[in-house]
Design an enzyme around this catalytic site. Sequence first.
Site, PDB file in Angstrom:
ATOM      1  N   GLU A   1      10.460  -2.522   1.421  1.00 55.15           N
ATOM      2  CA  GLU A   1       9.070  -2.993   1.566  1.00 55.15           C
ATOM      3  C   GLU A   1       8.121  -1.927   0.993  1.00 55.15           C
ATOM      4  O   GLU A   1       7.091  -2.227   0.405  1.00 55.15           O
ATOM      5  CB  GLU A   1       8.755  -3.234   3.058  1.00 55.15           C
ATOM      6  CG  GLU A   1       7.318  -3.645   3.297  1.00 55.15           C
ATOM      7  CD  GLU A   1       7.047  -4.123   4.726  1.00 55.15           C
ATOM      8  OE1 GLU A   1       7.954  -4.712   5.355  1.00 55.15           O
ATOM      9  OE2 GLU A   1       5.923  -3.905   5.200  1.00 55.15           O
TER      10      GLU A   1
ATOM     11  N   SER B   1       7.427   0.133   8.094  1.00 50.68           N
ATOM     12  CA  SER B   1       8.787  -0.413   7.941  1.00 50.68           C
ATOM     13  C   SER B   1       9.288  -0.124   6.540  1.00 50.68           C
ATOM     14  O   SER B   1       8.627  -0.458   5.554  1.00 50.68           O
ATOM     15  CB  SER B   1       8.780  -1.931   8.142  1.00 50.68           C
ATOM     16  OG  SER B   1       8.334  -2.227   9.431  1.00 50.68           O
TER      17      SER B   1
ATOM     18  N   ARG C   1       4.958 -10.476   2.621  1.00 50.84           N
ATOM     19  CA  ARG C   1       4.709  -9.187   1.942  1.00 50.84           C
ATOM     20  C   ARG C   1       4.560  -9.347   0.427  1.00 50.84           C
ATOM     21  O   ARG C   1       5.010  -8.505  -0.357  1.00 50.84           O
ATOM     22  CB  ARG C   1       5.831  -8.174   2.252  1.00 50.84           C
ATOM     23  CG  ARG C   1       6.002  -7.859   3.700  1.00 50.84           C
ATOM     24  CD  ARG C   1       4.754  -7.226   4.333  1.00 50.84           C
ATOM     25  NE  ARG C   1       4.934  -7.131   5.766  1.00 50.84           N
ATOM     26  CZ  ARG C   1       4.535  -8.081   6.638  1.00 50.84           C
ATOM     27  NH1 ARG C   1       3.920  -9.175   6.223  1.00 50.84           N
ATOM     28  NH2 ARG C   1       4.734  -7.939   7.922  1.00 50.84           N
TER      29      ARG C   1
HETATM   30  C1  LIG Z   1       2.676   3.549  11.018  1.00 50.86           C
HETATM   31  C2  LIG Z   1       2.580   2.370  10.085  1.00 50.86           C
HETATM   32  C3  LIG Z   1       2.622   1.082  10.598  1.00 50.86           C
HETATM   33  C4  LIG Z   1       2.532  -0.022   9.744  1.00 50.86           C
HETATM   34  N1  LIG Z   1       2.570  -1.277  10.283  1.00 50.86           N
HETATM   35  C5  LIG Z   1       2.495  -2.338   9.462  1.00 50.86           C
HETATM   36  C6  LIG Z   1       2.542  -3.663  10.008  1.00 50.86           C
HETATM   37  O1  LIG Z   1       2.622  -3.868  11.206  1.00 50.86           O
HETATM   38  N2  LIG Z   1       2.458  -4.710   9.147  1.00 50.86           N
HETATM   39  C7  LIG Z   1       2.342  -4.522   7.793  1.00 50.86           C
HETATM   40  O2  LIG Z   1       2.257  -5.515   7.061  1.00 50.86           O
HETATM   41  N3  LIG Z   1       2.309  -3.293   7.254  1.00 50.86           N
HETATM   42  C8  LIG Z   1       2.378  -2.194   8.050  1.00 50.86           C
HETATM   43  N4  LIG Z   1       2.337  -0.932   7.506  1.00 50.86           N
HETATM   44  C9  LIG Z   1       2.302  -0.775   6.040  1.00 50.86           C
HETATM   45  C10 LIG Z   1       0.892  -0.661   5.422  1.00 50.86           C
HETATM   46  O3  LIG Z   1      -0.027  -0.111   6.348  1.00 50.86           O
HETATM   47  C11 LIG Z   1       0.366  -2.021   4.925  1.00 50.86           C
HETATM   48  O4  LIG Z   1       1.209  -2.554   3.916  1.00 50.86           O
HETATM   49  C12 LIG Z   1      -1.053  -1.906   4.371  1.00 50.86           C
HETATM   50  O5  LIG Z   1      -1.553  -3.194   4.158  1.00 50.86           O
HETATM   51  C13 LIG Z   1      -1.138  -1.119   3.054  1.00 50.86           C
HETATM   52  O6  LIG Z   1      -2.511  -0.888   2.763  1.00 50.86           O
HETATM   53  P1  LIG Z   1      -2.994   0.423   1.993  1.00 50.86           P
HETATM   54  O7  LIG Z   1      -4.457   0.316   1.824  1.00 50.86           O
HETATM   55  O8  LIG Z   1      -2.516   1.655   2.658  1.00 50.86           O
HETATM   56  O9  LIG Z   1      -2.270   0.232   0.594  1.00 50.86           O
HETATM   57  P2  LIG Z   1      -1.597   1.349  -0.314  1.00 50.86           P
HETATM   58  O10 LIG Z   1      -0.383   1.853   0.359  1.00 50.86           O
HETATM   59  O11 LIG Z   1      -2.617   2.328  -0.758  1.00 50.86           O
HETATM   60  O12 LIG Z   1      -1.163   0.447  -1.561  1.00 50.86           O
HETATM   61  C14 LIG Z   1      -0.146  -0.539  -1.441  1.00 50.86           C
HETATM   62  C15 LIG Z   1      -0.172  -1.390  -2.712  1.00 50.86           C
HETATM   63  O13 LIG Z   1      -1.377  -2.139  -2.734  1.00 50.86           O
HETATM   64  C16 LIG Z   1      -2.066  -1.915  -3.955  1.00 50.86           C
HETATM   65  N5  LIG Z   1      -3.495  -1.972  -3.661  1.00 50.86           N
HETATM   66  C17 LIG Z   1      -4.179  -1.310  -2.687  1.00 50.86           C
HETATM   67  N6  LIG Z   1      -5.485  -1.647  -2.735  1.00 50.86           N
HETATM   68  C18 LIG Z   1      -5.625  -2.516  -3.768  1.00 50.86           C
HETATM   69  C19 LIG Z   1      -6.734  -3.202  -4.354  1.00 50.86           C
HETATM   70  N7  LIG Z   1      -7.985  -3.080  -3.859  1.00 50.86           N
HETATM   71  N8  LIG Z   1      -6.513  -4.014  -5.419  1.00 50.86           N
HETATM   72  C20 LIG Z   1      -5.247  -4.162  -5.925  1.00 50.86           C
HETATM   73  N9  LIG Z   1      -4.173  -3.526  -5.437  1.00 50.86           N
HETATM   74  C21 LIG Z   1      -4.357  -2.715  -4.371  1.00 50.86           C
HETATM   75  C22 LIG Z   1      -1.626  -0.513  -4.409  1.00 50.86           C
HETATM   76  O14 LIG Z   1      -1.809  -0.361  -5.802  1.00 50.86           O
HETATM   77  C23 LIG Z   1      -0.163  -0.534  -3.995  1.00 50.86           C
HETATM   78  O15 LIG Z   1       0.625  -1.178  -4.977  1.00 50.86           O
HETATM   79  C24 LIG Z   1       2.419   0.183   8.339  1.00 50.86           C
HETATM   80  C25 LIG Z   1       2.363   1.490   7.828  1.00 50.86           C
HETATM   81  C26 LIG Z   1       2.456   2.575   8.689  1.00 50.86           C
HETATM   82  C27 LIG Z   1       2.385   3.959   8.115  1.00 50.86           C
END
Ligand SMILES: Cc1cc2nc3c(=O)[nH]c(=O)nc-3n(C[C@H](O)[C@H](O)[C@H](O)COP(=O)(O)OP(=O)(O)OC[C@H]3O[C@@H](n4cnc5c(N)ncnc54)[C@H](O)[C@@H]3O)c2cc1C
Length: 296
Positions: free
Chosen positions: A290, A220, A170
């Site tokens: 996380e 999580s 992560r």
């Molecule tokens: C129901 C559910 C299940 C999930 N299951 C998992 C799982 O199994 N495994 C897992 O790892 N995660 C899981 N997650 C967490 C999440 O989906 C992941 O961490 C995902 O990768 C976050 O992506 P996002 O686009 O939503 O990022 P965001 O939440 O929008 O951003 C997260 C961080 O990334 C940064 N960021 C986003 N895009 C960029 C970019 N292009 N350049 C630089 N920084 C950027 C943002 O500034 C922020 O700091 C889950 C979430 C939910 C709600």
Amino acid sequence: MDFCETLRSLNIEFTQNEPLSEHTTFKIGGPCDYFVKPTDLDQVIAVVNAAKENRIPYFILGNGSNLLVSDLGIEGAVISLAGFCGVTADGNTLTVLSGTKLSALCSFALEQSLGGMQYFWGIPGTVGGAVYMNAGAYGGEIKDILISVNALIDGEIKQLSAKECELSYRDSIFKRNGGIILSANFGLRPMQKEQIRAEMDTLIARRKDKQPLEFPSAGSTFKRPKDNFAGTLIEECGLKGYSVGGAMVSPKHAGFIVNTGGATASDVRRLIEYVKETVFMQKSVNLESEIIFVGR
Ligand SMILES: Cc1cc2nc3c(=O)[nH]c(=O)nc-3n(C[C@H](O)[C@H](O)[C@H](O)COP(=O)(O)OP(=O)(O)OC[C@H]3O[C@@H](n4cnc5c(N)ncnc54)[C@H](O)[C@@H]3O)c2cc1C
């Protein structure tokens, strides 16, 4: 030209005082001053430059699925990359713009009969967020398939090899260098469509069985502690179903805090602190969040 005039002159879509609760999977978060939606590389660069010229702080938003945004919102501009998306294939290599949803990418890989992406089926994030977090599940993580990333770092577009992205549990270099991930190259392998689909079906069934997907959350809440699971420790402390305001430790999976309706960021923060204190007192384990906290 001020920030809004610049955006208008470049035909970049934006709104003001946009509630971020509409852009996070937790359905929590106050307004940001400007919510900007660039759709191509020139627009992404132009927004960042305009923000810098006008001394407006900015935050990059993927799909908001790993965030707890403050009830007071985020100061300055939130740059949403949701419209900056697209995938192309060259043999077994996929080049993906960072706003592309993992679900769309998994479907594309399936269509191309390319395996290696199926672990991410059901993670509701974008490619940018997944690289930033080194997302992973069920034994696969971004680290396993990433070849390289193009990113905007200190005003320059740079290509970083997977090694240079320093991906670990992560974590990535982007948490430290402030870079904006623009696109990623992934190396997959040929695989029978039926097998990929079967694996995707199995993994989504496991998610539906174990996770409280019927409630808004950010996945999580805590990182996995060494040699243990956060959910198991929280459950053993008797905290399943414990709530503060509208925020609750899921009775289905203690590793998730869910929004049962009307939860505020401050409810979630208080609940997280309570869970951490309780687990530390009873189990001597320091849980680390996380979920990323952002905002005023
Ligand atoms: C129901 C559910 C299940 C999930 N299951 C998992 C799982 O199994 N495994 C897992 O790892 N995660 C899981 N997650 C967490 C999440 O989906 C992941 O961490 C995902 O990768 C976050 O992506 P996002 O686009 O939503 O990022 P965001 O939440 O929008 O951003 C997260 C961080 O990334 C940064 N960021 C986003 N895009 C960029 C970019 N292009 N350049 C630089 N920084 C950027 C943002 O500034 C922020 O700091 C889950 C979430 C939910 C709600």
